[in-house]
Scaffold this motif. Sequence first.
Motif, mmCIF file in Angstrom:
data_model
loop_
_atom_site.group_PDB
_atom_site.id
_atom_site.type_symbol
_atom_site.label_atom_id
_atom_site.label_comp_id
_atom_site.label_asym_id
_atom_site.label_seq_id
_atom_site.Cartn_x
_atom_site.Cartn_y
_atom_site.Cartn_z
ATOM 1 N N LYS A 108 0.827 -1.202 0.000
ATOM 2 C CA LYS A 108 0.000 0.000 0.000
ATOM 3 C C LYS A 108 0.865 1.257 0.000
ATOM 4 O O LYS A 108 0.426 2.324 -0.426
ATOM 5 C CB LYS A 108 -0.899 0.022 1.237
ATOM 6 C CG LYS A 108 -2.002 -1.029 1.249
ATOM 7 C CD LYS A 108 -2.787 -0.960 2.551
ATOM 8 C CE LYS A 108 -3.861 -2.038 2.618
ATOM 9 N NZ LYS A 108 -4.578 -2.011 3.933
ATOM 10 N N LYS A 109 2.106 1.113 0.465
ATOM 11 C CA LYS A 109 2.976 2.275 0.654
ATOM 12 C C LYS A 109 4.030 2.428 -0.433
ATOM 13 O O LYS A 109 4.372 3.545 -0.821
ATOM 14 C CB LYS A 109 3.645 2.189 2.025
ATOM 15 C CG LYS A 109 2.651 2.097 3.175
ATOM 16 C CD LYS A 109 3.346 1.773 4.489
ATOM 17 C CE LYS A 109 2.323 1.569 5.603
ATOM 18 N NZ LYS A 109 2.963 1.164 6.884
ATOM 19 N N LYS A 110 4.577 1.292 -0.901
ATOM 20 C CA LYS A 110 5.658 1.391 -1.889
ATOM 21 C C LYS A 110 5.904 0.074 -2.592
ATOM 22 O O LYS A 110 5.351 -0.960 -2.217
ATOM 23 C CB LYS A 110 6.944 1.878 -1.238
ATOM 24 C CG LYS A 110 7.483 0.993 -0.117
ATOM 25 C CD LYS A 110 8.809 1.537 0.405
ATOM 26 C CE LYS A 110 8.666 2.935 0.950
ATOM 27 N NZ LYS A 110 9.948 3.503 1.429
ATOM 28 N N ARG A 182 3.346 1.102 -9.043
ATOM 29 C CA ARG A 182 3.571 0.287 -7.855
ATOM 30 C C ARG A 182 3.747 -1.165 -8.284
ATOM 31 O O ARG A 182 2.906 -1.720 -8.979
ATOM 32 C CB ARG A 182 2.383 0.435 -6.902
ATOM 33 C CG ARG A 182 2.600 -0.136 -5.502
ATOM 34 C CD ARG A 182 3.575 0.678 -4.683
ATOM 35 N NE ARG A 182 3.225 2.081 -4.587
ATOM 36 C CZ ARG A 182 2.323 2.572 -3.724
ATOM 37 N NH1 ARG A 182 1.664 1.766 -2.918
ATOM 38 N NH2 ARG A 182 2.088 3.863 -3.686
#
Length: 295
Positions: A108-110, A182
């Motif tokens: 979700k972040k990276k 992503r």
Amino acid sequence: MQLLVFVLVYPFLWLISILPYRLFYGFSDFLYFLIYRVIGYRKTVVRNNLKLVFPEKSEKEIKTIEKNFYKHMCDLFLETIKTMQLSKAEVKKRYHIINIDTLKEIEKKKSILIACSHYANWEWNVSINNYVNSKGYAVYQKVSNRYFDNLVKRLRAKWNTTLINQKETMVAVVRNHKNNVRAIYGIVNDQSPQAHLAQYWTEFMGVKVPIFTGVENLARKLDLAVVFLKVSKVKRGYYQAEFIPITLSGESTKKNEITDQFLRLTEQQIRERPEHYLWTHRRWKHRDKVPEKFL
């Protein structure tokens, strides 16, 4: 000539892939007898590797690991072929991920680099893409026969995984990063680089050897997360996978920190069940070529 070899071999592979599991593993037992007992495929390499990294083990213990390794190797070879007929439901049953939420939270972040070793069944690692939302990539080594190379691509890409060869990896990761794509990249990270090209030498299983640092270089340059994929063989034909975060921020790590953590986790995995590591590779072949600055 390449096409002829493929045409002759492919029907045999297909027949193996449709065998019921009882016959399938019965054939693996026969293959073990042929490869280990009759041909002795790379037996000297395997035994020398085991003696090198397990000097404390007796001759009897070494031979037991050796035999169990060959049995596992034959299972692995045939399970790769079985992928031709393996459904999504079947692979989920046979390759169980115990903490997929760990990976989902990070993605979700990276973008994530998943680093694994030649342990247990790394061929089924690509099925991880069944569980995630990010675009999935798997780094592979190109097969010289282009028809078999296409087959390998189809097998490893059947769960929507995009395959990239080793030479394309850096370009693909950097391009996705620039385009804000992503992604999750699966990389088998325990191979042996050419000695004269190695930028880092350190101990692996107690022996100083050259080490690939590609995963670390990408993670630190692009601030990617790095996760170690630990796969265990629960029983014949069944595996369990666990994600162990190494770092959530590559740029915040020190030089060689990611690489060293990967090596320690791989060593721990090997020592737990050494028979499930790929001992036929000459992983320690450059141990006598250590540059002075790394001594």
